[in-house]
Design a protein around this motif. Sequence first.
Motif, short mmCIF file in Angstrom:
data_model
loop_
_atom_site.label_atom_id
_atom_site.label_comp_id
_atom_site.label_asym_id
_atom_site.label_seq_id
_atom_site.Cartn_x
_atom_site.Cartn_y
_atom_site.Cartn_z
N UNK A 24 -2.35 10.04 -4.49
CA UNK A 24 -3.30 9.02 -4.99
C UNK A 24 -2.85 8.92 -6.71
N UNK A 25 -1.97 7.97 -6.92
CA UNK A 25 -1.37 7.71 -8.22
C UNK A 25 -2.60 7.19 -9.14
N UNK A 26 -2.60 7.54 -10.61
CA UNK A 26 -3.63 7.19 -11.41
C UNK A 26 -3.46 5.88 -11.78
N UNK A 27 -2.38 5.41 -12.16
CA UNK A 27 -2.07 3.74 -12.51
C UNK A 27 -2.23 3.20 -11.21
N UNK A 28 -2.10 3.55 -10.25
CA UNK A 28 -2.11 2.65 -9.06
C UNK A 28 -3.76 2.51 -8.76
N UNK A 29 -4.58 3.42 -8.83
CA UNK A 29 -6.02 3.09 -8.59
C UNK A 29 -6.51 2.60 -9.79
N UNK A 30 -6.17 2.71 -10.88
CA UNK A 30 -6.75 2.18 -12.36
C UNK A 30 -6.65 0.65 -11.90
N UNK A 31 -5.36 0.11 -11.48
CA UNK A 31 -5.33 -0.98 -11.27
C UNK A 31 -6.13 -1.76 -10.27
N UNK A 32 -6.25 -0.91 -9.19
CA UNK A 32 -7.01 -1.49 -8.12
C UNK A 32 -8.38 -1.58 -8.54
N UNK A 33 -8.97 -0.58 -9.22
CA UNK A 33 -10.22 -0.71 -9.63
C UNK A 33 -10.65 -1.45 -10.83
N UNK A 34 -9.53 -1.84 -11.60
CA UNK A 34 -9.62 -2.63 -12.82
C UNK A 34 -10.44 -1.64 -13.91
N UNK A 35 -9.81 -0.46 -13.98
CA UNK A 35 -10.36 0.48 -15.01
C UNK A 35 -9.13 1.33 -15.71
N UNK A 36 -9.49 1.95 -16.46
CA UNK A 36 -8.43 2.63 -17.00
C UNK A 36 -8.16 4.11 -16.46
N UNK A 37 -6.93 4.70 -16.81
CA UNK A 37 -6.74 6.03 -15.93
C UNK A 37 -7.88 7.07 -16.35
#
Lengths: 233, 233
Positions: free
Chosen positions: A38-51
């Motif tokens: 579960x990469x932080x950048x990846x999830x951050x982009x998916x949910x449109x928020x910052x790390x």
Amino acid sequence: MTRTTLLPAMQNAATSDTIAQALSLAIHEHRIAPGTKLGEDELAEIYGVSRTVVRASLQSLSHLKLVDIRRNKGAKVASPSLTEAHEVFEARELLEPRTARSAAKLATPSDIALLERHINEEHTALDAADPGRALYLSGLFHTEIARIANQSTIAGFIETLVARSSLIIALYWRRESALCEKHAHHALVRALADHDEEQAEALMRSHLVDLHSALDLRERNVRAPSLKEALSQ
Amino acid sequence: MTRTTLLPAMQNAATSDTIAQALSLAIHEHRIAPGTKLGEDELAEIYGVSRTVVRASLQSLSHLKLVDIRRNKGAKVASPSLTEAHEVFEARELLEPRTARSAAKLATPSDIALLERHINEEHTALDAADPGRALYLSGLFHTEIARIANQSTIAGFIETLVARSSLIIALYWRRESALCEKHAHHALVRALADHDEEQAEALMRSHLVDLHSALDLRERNVRAPSLKEALSQ
DNA sequence: GAACACATAATTGTATACAATACAAGAAGA
DNA sequence: TCTTCTTGTATTGTATACAATTATGTGTTC
């Protein structure tokens, strides 16, 4: 009755809690497999928020043992060991029967109705060939009983145990059909409706023993995801 | 045998875990009272780190219900309600006797020695008029038994329950002397050493009932910290 | 072809900057 | 004097920038 198709489907504000909940649901429904990075950048982009926000979510899930965070290595969906699997079910066998007894004492008609609705939804999910969702609803059934028992501390424990059970089932499930649960849950609801404490406790205990024994917890029968992944950890 | 005098006394690297541990210890030992505000900037300065790290610690403690975080309001040391207090002890009465039974089966001589050392330390702390530390060690005794039982999942639950008990004791403790525990812990160790499972379970149960009844959990007998603080929340 | 060393890229850890919110004090009006 | 509004300050929420660590890929040597 519509439900989110992909991971997020967040329309607007994604807070730390909503992300944790979305991920938790996805893990529950086996849309994300144990061991998945579960990469932080990846999830951050998916949910449109910052790390920053994503990190909070992941830390939250790691406290529930749904996610495994290792320093400088990032977060993965947890994959419980055989020992952990046994422990989780032993803990459930200790907590839930007693809780079902309390629930039988306190259950109101509306509680019963809610539980029956859950069973029906689970049924529909199975008919719709959505076993992941069925599994989630099956877990919800257990946490709902804990809630009825009106012991939120123990209910919290049970909630985490049910969540971890979902991971364990993903890794060690043996039986093909999950239908075996249907009768058990129905019988339990009847006992709760009748305020039959003794029966509720006994049914819950045997139901859990049944679940526990439906797992293939023999040594080394773990389905290894891949050599690379197996060695990376 | 030297111990940290003030909150931190961190010599060098303060990571999120060490801060959480330091705060947890301070709460355990009643050096920080329930309801105390835990400002991020304040803690960041104390431990020489940024708010980022402090936030992680606080979130971690909030998952253990030691700290209460409210959006845009910050973190306070939790002050469990009467209901929560009852729940915590009821959960302990459900979990710990069974765990003590398992511990009696598995306890090794070195486990027994460790437990006896804990009791001795608790004694010394009481002699040194350090009731906070004695309370902490008393809790450690319980978590240690859970560890001996070799059920880390349940041990984790017990650990959080013991920690919350410390808050509850801070708020609702009635008896003046904490010495009542001494005999109970001694008797328990003896039962564990003898591998007397029945006795260990019974002793643990009665010990917990004793603790539970030593609390003043009558409605509204909570010692209100101050009018201002009582209204601020 | 296998094993190692090194450079480079990708990812996480931490600090800081800025935005949003809540809290407190004081001013204006009745 | 009390109420209400306004404004200022303090604190938290979030994004971003930079540092530290790990992973990857390439070339070299044997």
